[in-house]
Design an enzyme around this catalytic site. Structure first.
Site, short mmCIF file in Angstrom:
data_model
loop_
_atom_site.label_atom_id
_atom_site.label_comp_id
_atom_site.label_asym_id
_atom_site.label_seq_id
_atom_site.Cartn_x
_atom_site.Cartn_y
_atom_site.Cartn_z
N SER A 89 0.84 -1.20 0.00
CA SER A 89 0.00 0.00 0.00
C SER A 89 0.87 1.25 0.00
CB SER A 89 -0.91 0.01 1.23
OG SER A 89 -1.79 1.13 1.21
N ASP A 90 0.33 2.32 -0.54
CA ASP A 90 1.00 3.62 -0.50
C ASP A 90 -0.05 4.69 -0.25
OD1 ASP A 90 3.61 5.11 -0.95
OD2 ASP A 90 2.28 6.17 -2.31
#
Length: 219
Positions: A89-90
């Site tokens: 995830s970012d």
């Protein structure tokens, strides 16, 4: 006692859920649903320029995908024995810059306290901004990957005394967080309301992630 949503990733305990992130907040969220979660941070350095992309969402999605690529090549994952679902995830904080080039500004983790202070004041002055979290999911069984993004609009309080802002900056709570603040912590006083997923602001849109796992089986 945590809930167990193992059925979303293949039913039995033979499918391991792995989070390729060093964020303790993402790990805490996921462990509520997958108590046996493994954490193996991706070696991606997150050093790409956000302004090489046409908007902040594309940048976040690129980072999530690249984290996945790096994680899959790392010894921890490449040599893993057994089936797994890998999650990266970012999260980025972005504000619109209408009439300017580029048309957006991205706020990632501050490098210094001075940068942290600048970010918070700019977010307060802007009135509202978007928190965008991109998530990539990979199944070792199907060898398929997919990526989605979730956006939450955050509306900031106005007329906050500078002494309170300075006190928060000096606490250094926001130094490891996109946008230099943590809604779940001491920065709650900065925020008037949000539109969208609270956990997305924390760093992982868990409701959307669980829905993606449920509605689109990848094992």
């Amino acid at each position: 006692m945590g809930m167990n949503f193992q059925s979303l990733v293949g039913g039995g305990k033979d499918v391991q859920v792995i989070l390729a992130s060093g964020s303790p907040r993402r790990a805490d969220i996921l462990r509520r649903y997958f108590p046996d979660l493994l954490v193996k941070p991706s070696p991606f350095a997150e050093d790409h320029n956000p302004y090489n992309f046409s908007n902040a969402q594309f940048y976040a999605e690129h980072n999530a995908k690249t984290k996945m690529e790096y994680a899959l090549k790392s010894p921890d994952i490449a040599e893993f024995k057994g089936d797994y679902v890998l999650i990266t995830s970012d999260t980025v904080v972005a504000i619109d810059k209408n009439g300017q080039s580029p048309g957006f500004a991205v706020f990632e983790k501050p490098a210094t306290m001075a940068e942290s202070e600048r970010m918070i004041y700019e977010l307060l002055e802007g009135g509202s901004h978007q928190v965008i979290s991109a998530v990539s999911i990979y199944s070792s069984r199907s060898r398929c990957a997919r990526t989605f993004a979730e956006t939450t609009s955050v509306h900031m309080q106005q007329n906050i005394p500078s002494a309170l802002v300075q006190s928060y900056v000096e606490s250094q709570e926001g130094m490891d967080k996109a946008g230099a603040y943590g809604y779940q912590g001491g920065a709650a006083f900065l925020i008037r309301r949000i539109e969208g997923c609270y956990y997305n602001v924390v760093g992982l849109p868990i409701s959307r992630l669980l829905r993606e796992l449920q509605t689109t089986p990848i094992v």
